[in-house]
Design a protein around this motif. Sequence first.
Motif, PDB file in Angstrom:
ATOM      1  N   GLU A 246      30.715  26.841  28.714  1.00  0.00           N
ATOM      2  CA  GLU A 246      31.515  28.021  28.995  1.00  0.00           C
ATOM      3  C   GLU A 246      32.609  28.245  27.953  1.00  0.00           C
ATOM      4  O   GLU A 246      33.046  29.377  27.738  1.00  0.00           O
ATOM      5  N   ASN A 247      33.072  27.184  27.305  1.00  0.00           N
ATOM      6  CA  ASN A 247      34.113  27.328  26.289  1.00  0.00           C
ATOM      7  C   ASN A 247      33.571  27.799  24.941  1.00  0.00           C
ATOM      8  O   ASN A 247      34.306  27.854  23.957  1.00  0.00           O
ATOM      9  N   GLY A 248      32.277  28.135  24.883  1.00  0.00           N
ATOM     10  CA  GLY A 248      31.689  28.645  23.651  1.00  0.00           C
ATOM     11  C   GLY A 248      31.167  27.592  22.708  1.00  0.00           C
ATOM     12  O   GLY A 248      30.644  27.922  21.634  1.00  0.00           O
ATOM     13  N   GLN A 249      31.277  26.305  23.086  1.00  0.00           N
ATOM     14  CA  GLN A 249      30.760  25.237  22.238  1.00  0.00           C
ATOM     15  C   GLN A 249      29.255  25.092  22.434  1.00  0.00           C
ATOM     16  O   GLN A 249      28.745  25.198  23.547  1.00  0.00           O
ATOM     17  N   LEU A 250      28.569  24.811  21.338  1.00  0.00           N
ATOM     18  CA  LEU A 250      27.122  24.625  21.353  1.00  0.00           C
ATOM     19  C   LEU A 250      26.793  23.235  20.828  1.00  0.00           C
ATOM     20  O   LEU A 250      27.268  22.836  19.760  1.00  0.00           O
ATOM     21  N   TRP A 251      25.982  22.490  21.587  1.00  0.00           N
ATOM     22  CA  TRP A 251      25.589  21.139  21.233  1.00  0.00           C
ATOM     23  C   TRP A 251      24.063  21.063  21.174  1.00  0.00           C
ATOM     24  O   TRP A 251      23.364  21.857  21.812  1.00  0.00           O
ATOM     25  N   GLY A 252      23.543  20.128  20.411  1.00  0.00           N
ATOM     26  CA  GLY A 252      22.104  19.994  20.310  1.00  0.00           C
ATOM     27  C   GLY A 252      21.675  18.576  20.014  1.00  0.00           C
ATOM     28  O   GLY A 252      22.470  17.740  19.573  1.00  0.00           O
ATOM     29  N   CYS A 253      20.402  18.292  20.265  1.00  0.00           N
ATOM     30  CA  CYS A 253      19.829  16.989  19.932  1.00  0.00           C
ATOM     31  C   CYS A 253      18.334  17.159  19.708  1.00  0.00           C
ATOM     32  O   CYS A 253      17.740  18.158  20.099  1.00  0.00           O
ATOM     33  N   GLY A 254      17.737  16.151  19.048  1.00  0.00           N
ATOM     34  CA  GLY A 254      16.305  16.183  18.796  1.00  0.00           C
ATOM     35  C   GLY A 254      15.971  16.330  17.330  1.00  0.00           C
ATOM     36  O   GLY A 254      16.756  15.966  16.451  1.00  0.00           O
ATOM     37  N   LEU A 261      18.906  21.983  14.214  1.00  0.00           N
ATOM     38  CA  LEU A 261      20.176  21.641  14.864  1.00  0.00           C
ATOM     39  C   LEU A 261      21.371  22.230  14.117  1.00  0.00           C
ATOM     40  O   LEU A 261      22.501  22.153  14.599  1.00  0.00           O
ATOM     41  N   GLY A 262      21.135  22.792  12.932  1.00  0.00           N
ATOM     42  CA  GLY A 262      22.204  23.475  12.200  1.00  0.00           C
ATOM     43  C   GLY A 262      23.321  22.573  11.738  1.00  0.00           C
ATOM     44  O   GLY A 262      24.487  22.986  11.688  1.00  0.00           O
ATOM     45  N   LEU A 263      22.994  21.332  11.362  1.00  0.00           N
ATOM     46  CA  LEU A 263      24.015  20.348  10.999  1.00  0.00           C
ATOM     47  C   LEU A 263      24.074  20.082   9.494  1.00  0.00           C
ATOM     48  O   LEU A 263      24.554  19.047   9.048  1.00  0.00           O
ATOM     49  N   SER A 264      23.524  21.010   8.698  1.00  0.00           N
ATOM     50  CA  SER A 264      23.582  20.968   7.227  1.00  0.00           C
ATOM     51  C   SER A 264      22.784  19.829   6.625  1.00  0.00           C
ATOM     52  O   SER A 264      23.035  19.430   5.483  1.00  0.00           O
ATOM     53  N   ASP A 265      21.840  19.257   7.370  1.00  0.00           N
ATOM     54  CA  ASP A 265      20.969  18.217   6.839  1.00  0.00           C
ATOM     55  C   ASP A 265      19.630  18.313   7.570  1.00  0.00           C
ATOM     56  O   ASP A 265      19.398  19.253   8.320  1.00  0.00           O
ATOM     57  N   ASN A 266      18.761  17.339   7.324  1.00  0.00           N
ATOM     58  CA  ASN A 266      17.471  17.324   8.033  1.00  0.00           C
ATOM     59  C   ASN A 266      17.288  16.031   8.813  1.00  0.00           C
ATOM     60  O   ASN A 266      16.175  15.562   9.012  1.00  0.00           O
ATOM     61  N   ILE A 267      18.420  15.458   9.251  1.00  0.00           N
ATOM     62  CA  ILE A 267      18.412  14.202   9.997  1.00  0.00           C
ATOM     63  C   ILE A 267      18.489  14.502  11.495  1.00  0.00           C
ATOM     64  O   ILE A 267      19.394  15.204  11.958  1.00  0.00           O
ATOM     65  N   GLY A 268      17.542  13.977  12.260  1.00  0.00           N
ATOM     66  CA  GLY A 268      17.526  14.204  13.700  1.00  0.00           C
ATOM     67  C   GLY A 268      18.675  13.512  14.411  1.00  0.00           C
ATOM     68  O   GLY A 268      19.292  12.588  13.876  1.00  0.00           O
ATOM     69  N   ARG A 269      18.974  13.950  15.611  1.00  0.00           N
ATOM     70  CA  ARG A 269      20.028  13.343  16.425  1.00  0.00           C
ATOM     71  C   ARG A 269      19.453  13.028  17.801  1.00  0.00           C
ATOM     72  O   ARG A 269      18.896  13.910  18.453  1.00  0.00           O
ATOM     73  N   SER A 270      19.615  11.790  18.254  1.00  0.00           N
ATOM     74  CA  SER A 270      19.107  11.406  19.570  1.00  0.00           C
ATOM     75  C   SER A 270      20.192  11.466  20.640  1.00  0.00           C
ATOM     76  O   SER A 270      19.920  11.206  21.805  1.00  0.00           O
ATOM     77  N   THR A 271      21.417  11.816  20.255  1.00  0.00           N
ATOM     78  CA  THR A 271      22.486  12.084  21.215  1.00  0.00           C
ATOM     79  C   THR A 271      23.023  13.486  20.944  1.00  0.00           C
ATOM     80  O   THR A 271      23.010  13.948  19.808  1.00  0.00           O
ATOM     81  N   PRO A 276      28.261  23.367  14.395  1.00  0.00           N
ATOM     82  CA  PRO A 276      29.458  24.023  13.837  1.00  0.00           C
ATOM     83  C   PRO A 276      29.436  25.547  13.944  1.00  0.00           C
ATOM     84  O   PRO A 276      29.285  26.270  12.953  1.00  0.00           O
ATOM     85  N   ILE A 277      29.571  26.049  15.153  1.00  0.00           N
ATOM     86  CA  ILE A 277      29.678  27.475  15.399  1.00  0.00           C
ATOM     87  C   ILE A 277      30.490  27.639  16.669  1.00  0.00           C
ATOM     88  O   ILE A 277      30.310  26.875  17.620  1.00  0.00           O
ATOM     89  N   GLU A 278      31.418  28.598  16.698  1.00  0.00           N
ATOM     90  CA  GLU A 278      32.348  28.714  17.821  1.00  0.00           C
ATOM     91  C   GLU A 278      32.104  29.985  18.636  1.00  0.00           C
ATOM     92  O   GLU A 278      31.461  30.930  18.186  1.00  0.00           O
ATOM     93  N   ASN A 279      32.656  29.967  19.854  1.00  0.00           N
ATOM     94  CA  ASN A 279      32.661  31.141  20.741  1.00  0.00           C
ATOM     95  C   ASN A 279      31.268  31.700  21.015  1.00  0.00           C
ATOM     96  O   ASN A 279      31.073  32.914  21.100  1.00  0.00           O
ATOM     97  N   VAL A 280      30.302  30.819  21.147  1.00  0.00           N
ATOM     98  CA  VAL A 280      28.931  31.248  21.396  1.00  0.00           C
ATOM     99  C   VAL A 280      28.806  31.785  22.826  1.00  0.00           C
ATOM    100  O   VAL A 280      29.323  31.191  23.769  1.00  0.00           O
ATOM    101  N   GLN A 281      28.110  32.909  22.976  1.00  0.00           N
ATOM    102  CA  GLN A 281      27.914  33.527  24.280  1.00  0.00           C
ATOM    103  C   GLN A 281      26.475  33.413  24.779  1.00  0.00           C
ATOM    104  O   GLN A 281      26.231  33.293  25.971  1.00  0.00           O
ATOM    105  N   GLN A 282      25.503  33.452  23.853  1.00  0.00           N
ATOM    106  CA  GLN A 282      24.101  33.385  24.218  1.00  0.00           C
ATOM    107  C   GLN A 282      23.343  32.549  23.183  1.00  0.00           C
ATOM    108  O   GLN A 282      23.729  32.501  22.007  1.00  0.00           O
ATOM    109  N   ILE A 283      22.247  31.922  23.629  1.00  0.00           N
ATOM    110  CA  ILE A 283      21.417  31.121  22.728  1.00  0.00           C
ATOM    111  C   ILE A 283      19.947  31.399  23.026  1.00  0.00           C
ATOM    112  O   ILE A 283      19.598  31.846  24.118  1.00  0.00           O
ATOM    113  N   ALA A 284      19.103  31.109  22.037  1.00  0.00           N
ATOM    114  CA  ALA A 284      17.663  31.295  22.225  1.00  0.00           C
ATOM    115  C   ALA A 284      16.903  30.430  21.241  1.00  0.00           C
ATOM    116  O   ALA A 284      17.362  30.182  20.118  1.00  0.00           O
ATOM    117  N   CYS A 285      15.759  29.939  21.661  1.00  0.00           N
ATOM    118  CA  CYS A 285      14.787  29.304  20.776  1.00  0.00           C
ATOM    119  C   CYS A 285      13.447  29.313  21.500  1.00  0.00           C
ATOM    120  O   CYS A 285      13.367  29.739  22.653  1.00  0.00           O
TER     121      CYS A 285
END
Length: 511
Positions: A246-254, A261-271, A276-285
Amino acid sequence: MARLPNENIDIELFQDDFKYIDQEFFPSVVSIFSFIFICYKEYLLITEEATFAYGEGICSWLSLKHDMAKPQRISCLDDMKIVQVDSGWNFVAIITDDGKVFIASDFYSKWKTNKTLQLISNDNDQFKMIACGDSHLLLLRQDGHVFAMGSNCYGQITGNKTSSYESMIHIDNLENVELIACGAFHSLSTTNKGKIYSWGLNHWGQLGYGDENKRNTPCLVPFPNSDSSCIKDIVAGMYHSLFLFENGQLWGCGSNYHGELGLSDNIGRSTPTKIPIENVQQIACSKFGRFSFAHDGSLYYAWGKTKHGPNWSSPRKLDDSHSSFASVSVQVLDSPITFGITSTIYKFGSHDSISYKSTFQLFDNQDNYDVEFIIDKKIIKACKYYLKSVSEYYRRMFSGNWSENNQVIINDYSYETYYAYLHMLHTGKIHITRQNITELVDLSNCYGDEKLMGYCKTFIRSDLNKHTISIYHPLIRKYEMNELHDKLIHLDQNHRQSSTKRSKFFKIFFV
């Protein structure tokens, strides 16, 4: 807590796919759902009265004959209100407003729906949400319990049970569920307490547990965000998961091999890791894609695998010509994708983009403005000189005592509506929907904008029917839209006659 409402999409996005269909059919279309089957686009086109199939695949699943020039009516859905549609690799699922769930599938699939639209829920089960994976289906019942069907090869249904294509399996250890989502082979859910659960394939860490071991029962995601109780939405791609708060933060893993995951690399995250994007209201994939989309209320962002060379490894801000994720998908993926069932909108205005090319640079431009419109603490930047040249209302506003005013607070209209109006003054185009029509009519009347009022009347005329008469009747009367009175009276008379017939029927039946 609930998933965000469906998007409104411009039907012009699909003009190449629908070019053989009689164009007079489209004003009646209120919603579109598209999906891919063996590299071919398939569609469900929904009107107020009926649902139509378009495409060789979906027509064959329903024993209908595909016709390039004519969508085929699915008669068993007549007068049913469809609230959600989703699809897997070779099946499509539909849920109606009374909680019934239907499935249609490829003749050779394991679902065995026998070339019909098969009802899979009974009178005792009313569902409020569905989610499809590659080959499995989750169903969220009204009471917060979750059921599953389909393949269980990675534990994406639950437990050590075998796959189940003919009957629903109750997921025992999930209660008070609010949202469900599916990746290709994994499942996600959230509860009314904000807890996030995941299960199924975890080879890329998409379940968020800090390892790559699959889970065949829902397990609580150990979320690092202390404010995880305020979860707003969850979506899943082929091998990654996104969590919006609800605070507009977006998190991801996998998986992050393609930058999804938009983390400026191609390394996966298991947690779960903050994107790095703020005030997000909607997401899709997409469960079949390795990309991610986000919307902050005014601009759209995209990252991951695209059709244009190198992957985008970090969120890329797109230009403000987009009005939906479907529009974004055309730029990023070369083809419009509907993320669930989406409502159609129609563009009104000039098609002469050249004449507006220079003036568009004067709209909401950080480097070129002298007035700010403030609505709900949001700001739209513009130039007084241009606004005065195209609007008598603004000419009066920015003259005399107002000439030195650099900020204008707008209290009577929403940010989205006012943004759309100013955008029209600079580009010549506006999107009108049932959601903004009331405000736009009032604004056009207050500002004396005859062109906008004309667009609104055209929209109302095309959308006015027995189902929408309650929406438009007050507007037509209040703003004296005399040219619409005839149609309004005709619909009102038919409605009264229909009501009288029903009343007589019940009297005869019950007496």
